[in-house]
Design a protein around this motif. Structure first.
Motif, short mmCIF file in Angstrom:
data_model
loop_
_atom_site.label_atom_id
_atom_site.label_comp_id
_atom_site.label_asym_id
_atom_site.label_seq_id
_atom_site.Cartn_x
_atom_site.Cartn_y
_atom_site.Cartn_z
N MET A 1 0.78 -1.18 0.03
CA MET A 1 0.08 -0.07 0.02
C MET A 1 0.83 1.31 0.09
O MET A 1 1.80 1.43 0.91
CB MET A 1 -0.81 -0.23 1.27
N THR A 2 0.71 2.12 -0.91
CA THR A 2 1.55 3.34 -1.08
C THR A 2 0.63 4.44 -0.57
O THR A 2 -0.59 4.60 -0.99
CB THR A 2 1.90 3.54 -2.36
N PRO A 3 1.22 5.58 -0.10
CA PRO A 3 0.48 6.91 0.33
C PRO A 3 0.32 7.58 -0.91
O PRO A 3 -0.78 8.44 -0.95
CB PRO A 3 1.66 7.55 1.22
N LEU A 4 0.84 7.18 -2.15
CA LEU A 4 0.33 7.94 -3.40
C LEU A 4 -0.82 7.39 -4.00
O LEU A 4 -0.99 7.96 -5.37
CB LEU A 4 1.32 7.83 -4.18
N SER A 5 -1.26 6.46 -3.62
CA SER A 5 -2.53 5.53 -4.34
C SER A 5 -3.77 6.33 -4.15
O SER A 5 -4.36 6.51 -2.91
CB SER A 5 -2.65 4.00 -3.68
#
Length: 67
Positions: A1-5
Motif C-alpha cells: 500500500m502506497t500513500p500515493l495511491s
C-alpha cells in the motif's frame, strides 16, 4: 500500500468519515472524545518510507524548484 495511491486515499477518507459519524452516535451525550488527530504516523514498518515504483519516481532527483 502506497500513500500515493488514489484508492488508498479514498479508502482512508471513507474510513475517517465513518469514524467521525460514529463518534457522536456513541459519545454524543458525554463528550469523551475531545479531538481527533489524523495521520500521526505513516504506518510503515522497517523502513523510513514507501519504496514502491510510484513513490521512487516521486522522490527521484530532478531540477531544484525554488518558490
Amino acid at each position: 500500500m502506497t500513500p500515493l495511491s488514489d484508492a488508498n486515499r479514498d479508502a482512508d477518507a471513507r474510513a475517517l468519515a465513518a469514524l467521525m459519524r460514529h463518534i457522536p452516535e456513541v459519545d454524543g451525550g458525554v463528550h469523551t472524545v475531545l479531538m481527533m488527530q489524523v495521520e500521526n504516523e505513516v504506518g510503515i514498518l522497517d523502513d523510513s518510507r514507501d519504496r514502491s515504483p510510484a513513490v521512487n519516481q516521486a522522490f527521484a532527483p530532478g531540477p531544484c524548484r525554488r518558490n
